[in-house]
Design an enzyme around this catalytic site. Structure first.
Site, PDB file in Angstrom:
ATOM      1  CD  GLU A  23      -1.548  -1.070   6.243  1.00 51.21           C
ATOM      2  OE1 GLU A  23      -0.663  -0.962   5.370  1.00 51.21           O
ATOM      3  OE2 GLU A  23      -2.379  -0.176   6.490  1.00 51.21           O
ATOM      4  CD  GLU A 171       1.805   6.872   3.926  1.00 47.92           C
ATOM      5  OE1 GLU A 171       0.673   6.993   3.437  1.00 47.92           O
ATOM      6  OE2 GLU A 171       2.755   6.331   3.330  1.00 47.92           O
ATOM      7  CE1 TYR A 237       5.174   0.674  -0.574  1.00 47.54           C
ATOM      8  CE2 TYR A 237       4.468   2.869   0.070  1.00 47.54           C
ATOM      9  CZ  TYR A 237       4.584   1.521   0.346  1.00 47.54           C
ATOM     10  OH  TYR A 237       4.113   1.003   1.535  1.00 47.54           O
ATOM     11  CD  GLU A 293       4.054   2.359   4.675  1.00 46.96           C
ATOM     12  OE1 GLU A 293       3.574   2.547   3.534  1.00 46.96           O
ATOM     13  OE2 GLU A 293       3.418   2.542   5.725  1.00 46.96           O
TER      14      GLU A 293
HETATM   15  O1  AHR Z   1       1.735  -0.166   2.272  1.00 48.40           O
HETATM   16  C1  AHR Z   1       0.470   0.250   1.839  1.00 48.40           C
HETATM   17  C2  AHR Z   1       0.131   1.657   2.300  1.00 48.40           C
HETATM   18  O2  AHR Z   1       1.011   2.576   1.712  1.00 48.40           O
HETATM   19  C3  AHR Z   1       0.272   1.946   3.780  1.00 48.40           C
HETATM   20  O3  AHR Z   1      -0.843   1.568   4.494  1.00 48.40           O
HETATM   21  C4  AHR Z   1       0.432   3.426   3.815  1.00 48.40           C
HETATM   22  O4  AHR Z   1       1.174   3.859   4.937  1.00 48.40           O
HETATM   23  C5  AHR Z   1       1.093   3.746   2.484  1.00 48.40           C
HETATM   24  O5  AHR Z   1       0.462   4.774   1.826  1.00 48.40           O
END
Ligand code: AHR
Length: 482
Positions: A23, A171, A237, A293
């Site tokens: 990104e 998102e 995450y 992600e």
């Molecule tokens: O990876 C960092 C951020 O995490 C990304 O931009 C977003 O899609 C997510 O919230």
């Protein structure tokens, strides 16, 4: 003892599970991947040679770009044409810094070309128009005469590029527009209509899926739009605790070893439950679950820009990578792609750079050890494994690949595998190991965690015995008789 059913090949583990994400965030694109053609850092057409070589060595299959949250504020026309004339914008999501747009569509495909991997482009639904998205697709993939292919030619590129994967928003429940699922489902149906197929290869269209355990989002979007998509995303995450209180990447307490790994293990439950919902609308597994992600999200390194998400990477992150990849393999029928966040200098990165210096992280070495599973057939097994062990067995080109991670903090684990065939030979056997709970590589100490030969195994007839140390990940390749 674990019994391995190696005579029956399971589903194919898509190589795209080993995908990456880059990104416009912090030092991922600029400095990490792209230094510009005039840099003193060795580069080819602006792409860092050392980074490209390192990523090729782990067989990177696909790269997602330009975001992330950045994607829904990205206007692709800002990033084409003469660099000095490109619009400078504010990167509102990530540190409020100036984005020069020097890395745009042409530069992305130059990178893809150098890496020899597929492109996954994420389109802008949050603040972009349908026309803008349609024209981007036309610009990239139209071979014949059209307004956008003419513009591409004016900018120096005759042939179209191949866009294998295209994401319609990112998102959209959050930074991509704060939408409700019903609204997004309708918007998805509309935008994807104009993701036209100009080339021979069908573009694989990916809808924005849920955040973590938002099952309502999955239900609504699948119910209303699954017929129009090839894949739907999921973001999760691994955290050490609350989102607002991220633990440090180095020098952490044992309790944060366990909480991070537990958070990564939640991926299994998430995929299981989201897949159950998907099954209701797609019993044939046609629509892929795309975890575009994932990875550890820890506190930034002290003294660095909080908007740049720069974190160190230790043997604990290697455990997160191995455990998560094993979970993806377990769900290979549904998981068609995954993209760890993010390739260089951001979150759970493969590589860290500082000026000319580069360091490979423990997570990089897991991707190296595990690359044998790309496009291999999963092999199923049953029996008693020990606590804190996670593993995958697969088969490709007549070779059995066994990868295992021991995420205990102390002690060795001895474990037996009983195969259906006689073991003829061990083709290779390698591992990484962390001496300390936060063993990691620094620019002045780049070899603290490194792949080494793994020798603590023996085999006889159908039985393989391994003794795997705590805080380690291994891959052993076996040749067996038919
Ligand atoms: O990876 C960092 C951020 O995490 C990304 O931009 C977003 O899609 C997510 O919230």
């Amino acid at each position: 003892m674990i019994t391995v059913l190696n005579r029956k090949a399971g589903p194919r583990i898509s190589k795209y599970i080993y995908g990456h994400f880059a990104e416009h965030l912090g030092r991922c694109i600029y400095e990490g991947l792209y230094v510009g053609p005039d840099s003193t850092i060795p580069n080819k057409n602006g792409m860092r040679t050392d980074v490209v070589e390192a990523l090729k060595a782990i067989n990177i299959p696909v790269l997602r770009w330009p975001g992330g949250c950045f994607a829904d504020e990205y206007h692709w026309q800002d990033g084409i044409g003469a660099k000095e004339k490109r619009k400078k914008i504010v990167n509102t999501h990530w540190g409020g810094v100036t984005e020069t747009n020097h890395f745009g569509t042409h530069e992305f495909f130059e990178l893809i070309d150098q890496l020899g991997c597929e492109a996954y482009i994420n389109g802008n639904v949050g603040s972009g128009t349908v026309q803008e998205m349609q024209e981007w697709i036309e610009y990239m993939t139209m071979a014949g005469a059209s307004p956008m292919s003419a513009l591409r030619r004016e900018n120096g590129r005759e042939e179209p590029w191949a866009v294998k994967f295209f994401g319609v928003g990112n998102e959209s429940w959050g930074c991509g527009g704060n939408m409700r699922p019903q609204y997004y489902a309708d918007l998805y149906r509309r935008y994807q209509t104009y993701v036209r197929q100009y080339g021979d290869e069908k573009i694989y269209k990916i809808a924005c899926g849920p955040n973590v355990d938002d099952y309502e989002w999955m239900e609504e979007v699948m119910k209303n739009a699954s017929a129009f998509m090839d894949g739907i995303s999921l973001h999760h995450y691994a955290l050490t605790g609350a989102w607002e209180d991220k633990g440090p990447a180095l020098d952490f307490a044992e309790e944060h070893w366990w909480s991070l790994i537990q958070s990564a293990e939640k991926m299994d439950e998430l995929i299981t439950k989201h897949s159950t919902i998907m099954d209701t609308y797609d019993s044939e597994n046609r629509v892929g679950l795309i975890i575009d992600e994932w990875g550890s999200w820890l506190a930034v390194e002290p003294g660095t820009n909080p908007g740049f998400l720069y974190q160190q990477n230790t043997i604990r992150d290697a455990m997160v990578a191995a455990v998560t990849l094993n979970i993806f393999h377990k769900h290979a029928e549904r998981v068609q792609m995954a993209n760890i966040a993010q390739t260089v200098n951001v979150l759970q990165a493969m590589l860290l750079t500082e000026g000319e210096a580069i360091v490979k992280t423990p997570s990089y070495y897991v991707f190296d050890l595990y690359q044998v599973h790309q496009d291999a057939q999963r092999i199923d097994s049953y029996g008693n494994s020990a606590e804190h062990l996670s593993y995958t067995i697969s088969q490709k080109d007549g070779v059995l690949n066994l990868s295992m991670c021991n995420y205990a903090l102390d002690g060795n684990q001895t474990i037996d595998f009983q195969f259906e065939s006689v073991i003829n030979n061990v083709q290779s056997s390698r591992f990484i190991y962390g001496k300390a709970i936060d063993s990691h590589n620094e620019f002045d100490r780049p070899e603290e965690v490194l792949i080494k030969p793994f020798e603590d195994y023996s085999y006889e007839e159908n039985k393989l015995t391994l003794t795997i140390p705590a805080k380690s990940v291994l891959t052993i390749q076996l040749e067996v008789s038919d």
